[in-house]
Design an enzyme around this catalytic site. Structure first.
Site, mmCIF file in Angstrom:
data_model
loop_
_atom_site.group_PDB
_atom_site.id
_atom_site.type_symbol
_atom_site.label_atom_id
_atom_site.label_comp_id
_atom_site.label_asym_id
_atom_site.label_seq_id
_atom_site.Cartn_x
_atom_site.Cartn_y
_atom_site.Cartn_z
ATOM 1 N N GLY A 134 0.806 -1.220 0.000
ATOM 2 C CA GLY A 134 0.000 0.000 0.000
ATOM 3 C C GLY A 134 0.833 1.262 0.000
ATOM 4 C CG LEU A 167 -0.786 1.627 -3.889
ATOM 5 C CD1 LEU A 167 -1.919 1.192 -4.810
ATOM 6 C CD2 LEU A 167 0.220 0.497 -3.706
ATOM 7 C CG HIS A 226 3.256 0.697 -5.542
ATOM 8 N ND1 HIS A 226 3.540 1.709 -4.666
ATOM 9 C CD2 HIS A 226 3.762 -0.432 -4.994
ATOM 10 C CE1 HIS A 226 4.182 1.218 -3.622
ATOM 11 N NE2 HIS A 226 4.334 -0.077 -3.802
ATOM 12 C CG ASP A 272 3.728 8.284 -10.280
ATOM 13 O OD1 ASP A 272 2.537 8.111 -9.919
ATOM 14 O OD2 ASP A 272 4.141 9.366 -10.744
#
Ligand code: PAF
Length: 281
Positions: free
Chosen positions: A31, A33, A37, A35
């Protein structure tokens, strides 16, 4: 896009996709998140009919004095990013959903996990292998996507998939950097403004090492020392490790003859950052 919290709810959804003959991609994340990811999710969306993003801060991969409690979390923001990137759903379990109170089964590996990050984080990769195995069993993806920033993790997962006969293709995706070169990481949020500037030393030192290799230097002792010297000139930086290893076995090499991984972990203040590059001969 749905946020699914239990395995019980997830199973019929994946089963229905399978019945329709749809392919499934998995992007495992903790989590918060960014860029980096997003690039994994977008690649997965291109290559699969449905994409599941797991969003789970996995307690078993944190050591006792590490940042499990303070690790940044923002599921609403994550959901918006996943939806925009085209994911079908987020799997967002609570720790109790993933680990029974008397859980006593772990996946471990006695090679690849002892050096580099494994030296100061001796239980980390067992936690990673355990949770990734669980996610593979729960989601049963055709492909799973991991960032090359966590180069050791990627090598460990590839080896686990081979050794445990998971029928899943592992896709490594390039490091995504800020415009000034800092590799994207959820932990960058811990940095003060001054530390954020100091953190650029990782990329500078790696770029120096890469330039030396491009110019024909193959003596890893010399290359490593040049990178160490550069990091040590930054007052806020404290080296955890700087190593040049074989990209597949992660064993140290004296001569950069085949594909090598130059990797480092450096504390900037209290924040431990990692970065690397791979050089193919
Ligand atoms: O790279 C990460 O974010 C984590 O180690 C992973 C693969 C999601 C397992 O918790």
């Amino acid at each position: 896009m749905q946020i699914i919290k239990t395995i019980h709810e997830l199973h019929p959804i994946v089963k229905a996709w399978r019945k329709e003959g749809l392919s499934v991609g998995l992007v495992p994340t903790m989590g918060y998140l960014h860029d980096g990811h997003k690039s994994l999710i977008e690649r997965a969306v291109k290559e699969n009919d449905r994409v599941v993003v797991s969003d789970f801060v996995n307690p078993t991969q944190f050591g006792v004095n590490e940042d499990l409690a303070s690790y940044p979390r923002d599921i609403a923001r994550d959901a918006a990013l996943c939806e925009k990137a085209g994911a079908a759903l987020i799997f967002h379990p609570q720790p109790e959903e993933m680990y029974a109170p008397d859980n006593c089964t772990f996946v471990d590996m006695n090679r690849l996990t002892k050096g580099l990050c494994g030296k100061t984080r001796p239980t980390h990769f067992s936690g990673v292998c355990t949770v990734v195995s669980k996610l593979f069993h729960i989601v049963t993806p055709d492909r799973a996507y991991f960032g090359e920033k966590d180069a050791q993790q990627l090598a460990v997962i590839r080896r686990m998939v081979r050794d445990m006969n998971f029928d899943i293709a592992i896709v490594g995706c390039p490091i995504v950097r800020e415009p000034d070169g800092l590799a994207m990481s959820s932990r960058n949020t811990y940095l003060s403004e001054e530390e954020r500037g100091a953190a650029l030393v990782l990329h500078r030192a790696l770029s120096l090492g890469e330039e030396m290799m491009r110019a024909g230097e193959r003596d890893t002792g010399k290359i490593r020392q040049a990178m160490v010297d550069m990091v040590e000139r930054e007052p806020l930086a404290k080296i955890d490790y700087v190593e040049i290893v074989d990209s597949d076995t992660l064993e140290k090499v004296e001569w950069a003859a085949s594909s090598v991984l130059a990797a480092m972990a450096v504390y900037i203040g209290k924040t431990r950052l990692i970065d690397n590059f791979t050089f193919e001969n």
